[in-house]
Design an enzyme around this catalytic site. Structure first.
Site, mmCIF file in Angstrom:
data_model
loop_
_atom_site.group_PDB
_atom_site.id
_atom_site.type_symbol
_atom_site.label_atom_id
_atom_site.label_comp_id
_atom_site.label_asym_id
_atom_site.label_seq_id
_atom_site.Cartn_x
_atom_site.Cartn_y
_atom_site.Cartn_z
ATOM 1 N N ARG A 91 -56.324 59.838 89.304
ATOM 2 C CA ARG A 91 -56.043 59.345 87.566
ATOM 3 C C ARG A 91 -56.353 59.973 86.710
ATOM 4 N NH1 ARG A 91 -60.607 60.138 89.988
ATOM 5 N NH2 ARG A 91 -63.343 59.973 88.250
ATOM 6 N N CYS A 100 -58.658 54.947 65.079
ATOM 7 C CA CYS A 100 -59.994 53.986 66.004
ATOM 8 C C CYS A 100 -59.646 52.818 64.206
ATOM 9 C CB CYS A 100 -60.634 54.782 65.596
ATOM 10 S SG CYS A 100 -60.663 56.289 67.879
ATOM 11 N N CYS A 104 -66.680 57.588 64.537
ATOM 12 C CA CYS A 104 -68.181 57.820 65.105
ATOM 13 C C CYS A 104 -68.159 58.959 64.561
ATOM 14 C CB CYS A 104 -68.450 57.511 66.580
ATOM 15 S SG CYS A 104 -67.476 55.707 67.306
ATOM 16 N N ARG A 109 -64.019 63.706 70.916
ATOM 17 C CA ARG A 109 -63.214 63.867 70.645
ATOM 18 C C ARG A 109 -62.541 63.806 68.573
ATOM 19 N NH1 ARG A 109 -60.622 60.127 74.458
ATOM 20 N NH2 ARG A 109 -60.629 61.742 76.416
ATOM 21 N N LYS A 311 -67.468 64.630 84.992
ATOM 22 C CA LYS A 311 -68.539 63.989 84.629
ATOM 23 C C LYS A 311 -69.601 64.565 86.118
ATOM 24 C CE LYS A 311 -66.315 60.908 81.727
ATOM 25 N NZ LYS A 311 -65.039 61.265 81.764
HETATM 26 C C1 LIG Z 1 -63.615 60.767 81.628
HETATM 27 C C2 LIG Z 1 -63.103 60.740 82.436
HETATM 28 C C3 LIG Z 1 -62.175 59.709 83.451
HETATM 29 C C4 LIG Z 1 -62.537 59.358 84.086
HETATM 30 O O1 LIG Z 1 -62.851 59.180 85.118
HETATM 31 P P1 LIG Z 1 -64.473 57.860 85.671
HETATM 32 O O2 LIG Z 1 -65.740 58.341 86.372
HETATM 33 O O3 LIG Z 1 -63.229 57.338 86.737
HETATM 34 O O4 LIG Z 1 -64.591 56.689 84.928
HETATM 35 C C5 LIG Z 1 -60.963 60.745 83.589
HETATM 36 N N1 LIG Z 1 -59.664 61.662 83.454
HETATM 37 C C6 LIG Z 1 -60.902 62.429 82.500
HETATM 38 C C7 LIG Z 1 -59.820 63.732 82.474
HETATM 39 C C8 LIG Z 1 -62.031 62.392 82.103
HETATM 40 O O5 LIG Z 1 -62.363 62.618 80.928
HETATM 41 S S1 SF4 Z 2 -65.817 57.584 69.660
HETATM 42 FE FE1 SF4 Z 2 -64.613 58.508 69.318
HETATM 43 S S2 SF4 Z 2 -62.375 57.761 69.808
HETATM 44 FE FE2 SF4 Z 2 -63.734 56.150 69.757
HETATM 45 S S3 SF4 Z 2 -64.246 55.094 68.234
HETATM 46 FE FE3 SF4 Z 2 -65.253 56.029 68.022
HETATM 47 S S4 SF4 Z 2 -64.314 58.254 66.407
HETATM 48 FE FE4 SF4 Z 2 -62.252 56.607 67.949
#
Ligand SMILES: *Cc1c(COP(=O)(O)O)cnc(C)c1O
Ligand code: SF4
Length: 344
Positions: A91, A100, A104, A109, A311
């Site tokens: 992925r 956005c 937040c 980011r 994660k």
């Molecule tokens: C969080 C993230 C995902 C998604 O992780 P899942 O555990 O599948 O939800 C995929 N790629 C990156 C770079 C991420 O930071």
């Molecule tokens: S967490 Fe960051 S990317 Fe997500 S809606 Fe809030 S400001 Fe936008």
């Protein structure tokens, strides 16, 4: 009545009674680095501390701790093309826009969001080319910024280009729009999402007061269209770091057909120390919810490792080694400890 414009300046925050006049100088300094935006929907519920704290800037954001990072989860370390992060084999995440609907205050980011508009066409073409050349990519995760802040026309065009890549089976949106700007979940947007590959929507939602009637209606429009809905929550001190608040949030989501997916430990973004709990506090909260709440209400508590290793589920841990070989001490939901021995 609520006004229809978004709140984007310190002067507006003060005029609307969301920030005290004496905070003006400090907040102007914060606003030089991190943009401000509250939608009318969130302003209408900003009387709740758990909402205001998420969107109204504070002078604490000027405090940057030594452990805090510009790129807390290593998005850039694993980026084969602008806007694309390819960390796990199957992925990718694609930052389709840096805009956005709300900004937040704890955003991981926050150093990149807030510039206007969608990913430039040349960058998007390069990112999609990377996806096309890697048959192991099964899922494209659209993020940003907030991908549902793009127009339905742009979203439809992007989904059509992704659909043309045969090995991509799933497109996942990570978004706050259904909750913070529910009026954007229009028939045109719903139509854009009713495509192959399968579209999943992960709604970012942190406090039960975000689940307004309008948000509930927007979520119903999505689920009626057959879009599976998941939620991600960031654990935030002063917002949702109490078991009663998380309980109300997770029950509220499940009752609206939204499955809590992740509870994120707060990332090491700059100027967000006042939001961060310890891992032990997060584990204690999750342990308090286990048993007390229906199992389908419980998300997985995860830490996104600084630097980009990904994660990791971080507990709580219910297993400890026992005295004998193959023996475990297992803690139940009420704290009782039991011995369990692996057969053989
Ligand atoms: C969080 C993230 C995902 C998604 O992780 P899942 O555990 O599948 O939800 C995929 N790629 C990156 C770079 C991420 O930071
Ligand atoms: S967490 Fe960051 S990317 Fe997500 S809606 Fe809030 S400001 Fe936008």
């Amino acid at each position: 009545m609520t006004q229809s414009h978004a709140t984007t300046t310190v002067a507006q925050l003060i005029a609307e009674g969301l920030a005290p006049p004496e905070a003006q100088a400090a907040l102007e300094q914060v606003a030089e680095t991190f943009r401000i935006r509250l939608t009318p929907q969130m302003r209408a519920v900003a009387g709740a501390e758990g909402i205001a704290r998420q969107f109204v800037p504070g002078a604490e954001e000027l405090v940057v701790r030594p452990e805090e990072l510009a790129d807390p989860i290593g998005d850039h370390a694993f980026s084969p093309a602008p806007g694309l992060t390819h960390r796990y084999p199957d992925r990718v995440i694609l930052a389709a826009t840096q805009t956005c609907e709300v900004y937040c205050r704890f955003c991981f980011r926050r150093e990149t969001v807030g510039s206007d508009g969608a990913l430039p066409e040349a960058d998007l073409a390069q990112a999609l080319d990377h996806v096309a050349r890697h048959p192991e990519i099964w899922e494209v995760i659209l993020t940003g910024g907030d991908p549902l802040s793009l127009s339905p026309r742009r979203i439809a065009a992007l989904l059509a280009r992704i659909a043309a890549i045969p090995h991509v089976q799933v497109v996942r949106f990570h978004t706050r729009v259904p909750v913070v700007a529910p009026e954007r979940i229009t028939p045109a947007l719903i139509e854009a999402l009713e495509v192959r590959p399968a579209v999943y929507v992960v709604v970012h939602c942190n406090h039960p007061d975000e689940l307004t009637e309008a948000a509930g209606d927007a979520l119903r429009r999505l689920s009626r269209a057959g879009v599976p809905l998941l939620a991600q929550t960031v654990l935030l001190r002063g917002v949702n770091d109490r078991a009663e608040v998380l309980e109300a949030l997770f029950r509220g989501l499940i009752a609206r057909r939204v499955k809590p997916y992740y509870l994120h430990h707060c990332d090491l973004a700059k100027g967000t120390g006042h939001f961060r709990t310890t891992l032990a506090e997060g584990q204690a909260l999750m342990a308090a919810l286990r048993g007390r709440l229906s199992g389908i209400c419980l998300p997985t508590y995860v830490l996104d490792l600084p630097g980009g290793a990904g994660k990791v589920p971080v507990g709580p841990n219910y297993l400890a080694p026992g005295d004998a070989a193959g023996e475990h001490l297992v803690t139940d939901w009420q704290g009782g400890v039991h011995r369990y021995r692996d057969p053989g």
